[in-house]
Design a protein around this motif. Sequence first.
Motif, PDB file in Angstrom:
ATOM      1  N   GLN B  33      -4.979  -7.927   8.818  1.00 50.13           N
ATOM      2  CA  GLN B  33      -4.510  -7.208   7.641  1.00 50.13           C
ATOM      3  C   GLN B  33      -3.295  -6.363   8.003  1.00 50.13           C
ATOM      4  N   TRP B  34      -2.447  -6.147   7.008  1.00 47.77           N
ATOM      5  CA  TRP B  34      -1.307  -5.247   7.139  1.00 47.77           C
ATOM      6  C   TRP B  34      -1.501  -4.087   6.156  1.00 47.77           C
ATOM      7  N   TYR B  35      -1.261  -2.886   6.661  1.00 52.25           N
ATOM      8  CA  TYR B  35      -1.388  -1.668   5.869  1.00 52.25           C
ATOM      9  C   TYR B  35      -0.067  -0.903   5.904  1.00 52.25           C
ATOM     10  N   ARG B  36       0.108  -0.066   4.869  1.00 53.79           N
ATOM     11  CA  ARG B  36       1.212   0.881   4.856  1.00 53.79           C
ATOM     12  C   ARG B  36       0.612   2.269   4.656  1.00 53.79           C
ATOM     13  N   GLN B  37       1.102   3.220   5.439  1.00 50.74           N
ATOM     14  CA  GLN B  37       0.599   4.581   5.342  1.00 50.74           C
ATOM     15  C   GLN B  37       1.747   5.545   5.123  1.00 50.74           C
ATOM     16  N   GLU B  38       1.580   6.430   4.145  1.00 54.73           N
ATOM     17  CA  GLU B  38       2.570   7.466   3.864  1.00 54.73           C
ATOM     18  C   GLU B  38       2.012   8.809   4.355  1.00 54.73           C
ATOM     19  N   PRO B  39       2.888   9.751   4.639  1.00 53.93           N
ATOM     20  CA  PRO B  39       2.448  11.047   5.181  1.00 53.93           C
ATOM     21  C   PRO B  39       1.391  11.721   4.315  1.00 53.93           C
ATOM     22  N   GLY B  40       0.325  12.182   4.952  1.00 52.65           N
ATOM     23  CA  GLY B  40      -0.715  12.892   4.231  1.00 52.65           C
ATOM     24  C   GLY B  40      -1.682  12.004   3.477  1.00 52.65           C
ATOM     25  N   GLU B  41      -1.561  10.714   3.643  1.00 50.44           N
ATOM     26  CA  GLU B  41      -2.437   9.784   2.941  1.00 50.44           C
ATOM     27  C   GLU B  41      -3.071   8.804   3.913  1.00 50.44           C
ATOM     28  N   ILE B  76      10.745  -7.816   5.925  1.00 49.35           N
ATOM     29  CA  ILE B  76      11.186  -7.159   4.695  1.00 49.35           C
ATOM     30  C   ILE B  76      12.635  -7.545   4.442  1.00 49.35           C
ATOM     31  N   THR B  77      12.896  -8.048   3.270  1.00 53.32           N
ATOM     32  CA  THR B  77      14.246  -8.444   2.878  1.00 53.32           C
ATOM     33  C   THR B  77      14.888  -7.335   2.051  1.00 53.32           C
ATOM     34  N   ALA B  78      16.132  -7.060   2.365  1.00 48.13           N
ATOM     35  CA  ALA B  78      16.894  -6.056   1.592  1.00 48.13           C
ATOM     36  C   ALA B  78      16.119  -4.758   1.456  1.00 48.13           C
ATOM     37  N   ALA B  79      15.833  -4.130   2.594  1.00 49.47           N
ATOM     38  CA  ALA B  79      15.012  -2.926   2.613  1.00 49.47           C
ATOM     39  C   ALA B  79      15.589  -1.830   1.721  1.00 49.47           C
ATOM     40  N   GLN B  80      14.688  -1.055   1.134  1.00 56.40           N
ATOM     41  CA  GLN B  80      15.054   0.052   0.266  1.00 56.40           C
ATOM     42  C   GLN B  80      14.446   1.338   0.804  1.00 56.40           C
ATOM     43  N   PRO B  81      15.018   2.484   0.457  1.00 54.26           N
ATOM     44  CA  PRO B  81      14.462   3.757   0.936  1.00 54.26           C
ATOM     45  C   PRO B  81      12.974   3.908   0.617  1.00 54.26           C
ATOM     46  N   GLY B  82      12.522   3.326  -0.462  1.00 51.97           N
ATOM     47  CA  GLY B  82      11.107   3.386  -0.823  1.00 51.97           C
ATOM     48  C   GLY B  82      10.202   2.623   0.121  1.00 51.97           C
ATOM     49  N   ASP B  83      10.793   1.813   0.992  1.00 51.12           N
ATOM     50  CA  ASP B  83       9.992   1.082   1.985  1.00 51.12           C
ATOM     51  C   ASP B  83       9.666   1.952   3.200  1.00 51.12           C
ATOM     52  N   THR B  84      10.265   3.120   3.278  1.00 62.66           N
ATOM     53  CA  THR B  84      10.028   4.031   4.407  1.00 62.66           C
ATOM     54  C   THR B  84       8.547   4.358   4.528  1.00 62.66           C
ATOM     55  N   GLY B  85       8.041   4.282   5.757  1.00 63.22           N
ATOM     56  CA  GLY B  85       6.634   4.593   5.979  1.00 63.22           C
ATOM     57  C   GLY B  85       6.157   4.032   7.300  1.00 63.22           C
ATOM     58  N   LEU B  86       4.855   4.161   7.530  1.00 62.30           N
ATOM     59  CA  LEU B  86       4.224   3.636   8.743  1.00 62.30           C
ATOM     60  C   LEU B  86       3.513   2.337   8.386  1.00 62.30           C
ATOM     61  N   TYR B  87       3.872   1.267   9.059  1.00 63.01           N
ATOM     62  CA  TYR B  87       3.265  -0.040   8.833  1.00 63.01           C
ATOM     63  C   TYR B  87       2.306  -0.347   9.982  1.00 63.01           C
ATOM     64  N   LEU B  88       1.097  -0.721   9.626  1.00 67.93           N
ATOM     65  CA  LEU B  88       0.044  -0.955  10.609  1.00 67.93           C
ATOM     66  C   LEU B  88      -0.540  -2.346  10.431  1.00 67.93           C
ATOM     67  N   CYS B  89      -0.691  -3.064  11.536  1.00 59.07           N
ATOM     68  CA  CYS B  89      -1.473  -4.292  11.464  1.00 59.07           C
ATOM     69  C   CYS B  89      -2.868  -3.975  11.984  1.00 59.07           C
ATOM     70  N   ALA B  90      -3.853  -4.718  11.512  1.00 61.61           N
ATOM     71  CA  ALA B  90      -5.233  -4.462  11.910  1.00 61.61           C
ATOM     72  C   ALA B  90      -5.998  -5.772  11.972  1.00 61.61           C
ATOM     73  N   GLY B  91      -6.727  -5.960  13.047  1.00 60.89           N
ATOM     74  CA  GLY B  91      -7.596  -7.118  13.168  1.00 60.89           C
ATOM     75  C   GLY B  91      -8.971  -6.785  12.624  1.00 60.89           C
TER      76      GLY B  91
END
Lengths: 117, 112
Positions: B33-41, B76-91
């Motif tokens: 699985q791939w996750y995205r994490q934003e600060p404080g969440e 990620i194609t044509a990255a945007q500022p909204g893509d900013t964050g921590l991306y995590l893969c998980a088995g």
Amino acid sequence: GAGVSQSPSNKVTEKGKDVELRCDPISGHTALYWYRQSLGQGLEFLIYFQGNSAPDKSGLPSDRFSAERTGGSVSTLTIQRTQQEDSAVYLCASSSFTGTGGRETQYFGPGTRLLVL
Amino acid sequence: TQLLEQSPQFLSIQEGENLTVYCNSSSVFSSLQWYRQEPGEGPVLLVTVVTGGEVKKLKRLTFQFGDARKDSSLHITAAQPGDTGLYLCAGVTFSAGNMLTFGGGTRLMVKP
């Protein structure tokens, strides 16, 4: 809201004190998970519950850590005699375990930020 | 012990650029699985891949699972500022109640 909630959101404690962290899962979710996120170790699994049972406690870092779940709902993670290395964000997640071979979604709460002084 | 290695750890790019994040495992998990994490969440699930060679697309994000089910990538194609964050893969380990084993994460910053 219908998401996973955790309390407190922040906890500052002194070394040697005990702390209790609470997790309220999404209603109806049978599986509940605890993870710890720290700068040095990343995000690591601690323990999971299926109903009120925790089949495997080997992820808990030491015997100072314990967890329970009652009524198939709320869970409490207790850390006794806290140490500075326990400082981290403790995350709880829940899912409806359907046995579909790892396809279930785990829904995470916002975490409890623990600081041990 | 099953381990997941993610690279790069940090990535700072300009808006509009493309990027790829890699996740490599020492063994086979039930799924990845791939996750995205934003600060404080907490992390939020983006995708689950199960079958070797699988490709999934989520708008500008493309996820690939290696044929041997031991490596994965997020493009990620044509990255945007909204893509900013921590991306995590998980088995995911199905035999252990769907326990997640996380990679170290990739911290992405997209500058406008």
